[in-house]
Design a protein around this motif. Structure first.
Motif, PDB file in Angstrom:
ATOM      1  N   GLU A   5       0.828  -1.211   0.000  1.00 38.90           N
ATOM      2  CA  GLU A   5       0.000   0.000   0.000  1.00 38.90           C
ATOM      3  C   GLU A   5       0.866   1.265   0.000  1.00 38.90           C
ATOM      4  O   GLU A   5       0.554   2.233  -0.695  1.00 38.90           O
ATOM      5  N   GLN A   6       1.961   1.253   0.752  1.00 32.34           N
ATOM      6  CA  GLN A   6       2.886   2.396   0.748  1.00 32.34           C
ATOM      7  C   GLN A   6       3.467   2.607  -0.653  1.00 32.34           C
ATOM      8  O   GLN A   6       3.531   3.731  -1.150  1.00 32.34           O
ATOM      9  N   SER A   9       0.880   3.994  -3.029  1.00 28.55           N
ATOM     10  CA  SER A   9       0.547   5.404  -2.781  1.00 28.55           C
ATOM     11  C   SER A   9       1.540   6.328  -3.482  1.00 28.55           C
ATOM     12  O   SER A   9       1.188   7.442  -3.862  1.00 28.55           O
TER      13      SER A   9
END
Length: 183
Positions: A5-6, A9
């Motif tokens: 997810e990081q 992003s």
């Protein structure tokens, strides 16, 4: 937030290299104006396996050189692996071509119909101090070599892509394209 997810992003959104392009123009260097528009598209993929952990993304890339713009769009799957984040390229789904495949045009597609690219060697990205770096070398044919190297951070996406035919570069630039978030 997971590592995947990081990573995503940093990668999703709209980016261009307008600052770099303007500098290259001032220096009278041949260099493209380039844009990336990256969308997560899991919501458009039907019947993902139960507990599916990967993230599919449509990458729309546009390059303008000599007053002409051409697109290069891709479907990628990102998965979190023990050693980092793995990018696997997929074939454009049936019914689309390089001109019609965009996030906006993508109708729901069955997961079972998606096919990993047989030509592209998956790229592994590792993180050090908030900077993700990785790439791969793919032999598209016995004489056509594609090299990808990328660095992703909050500041920008740096992308270096080269094509070599029989050992001679036919595409690519000496400097990476530096994409900065524009939306």
């Amino acid at each position: 937030m997971t590592k995947l997810e990081q990573f995503m992003s940093l990668l999703t959104g709209s980016f261009d290299n307008s600052k770099q392009y303007e500098q290259m123009q001032k220096e009278q260097k041949e260099f493209p104006f380039a844009r990336h528009i990256n969308h997560v598209c899991n919501g458009k993929i039907l019947h993902l396996p139960e507990h599916f952990q990967g993230i599919f993304m449509v990458e729309e890339s546009y390059y303008t050189t000599g007053g002409h713009t051409h697109g290069s769009h891709h479907l990628f799957l990102f998965t979190e692996e023990k050693d980092g984040i793995l990018l696997t390229s997929y074939e454009i789904p049936d019914g689309y071509d390089k001109n019609t495949f965009t996030y906006e045009n993508l109708a729901p597609v069955e997961f079972s119909s998606l096919k990993p690219s047989a030509k592209f060697t998956p790229a592994l990205y590792t993180e050090t101090d908030g900077i993700w770096e990785g790439g791969s070398i793919s032999m598209f044919t016995p004489v056509l070599k594609f090299t990808l190297h990328e660095r992703f951070s909050e500041a920008c996406l740096e992308v270096t892509e080269t094509m070599e035919m029989n050992g001679k570069r036919t595409f690519g630039f000496d400097e990476p394209i530096r994409y900065v978030r524009c939306m």
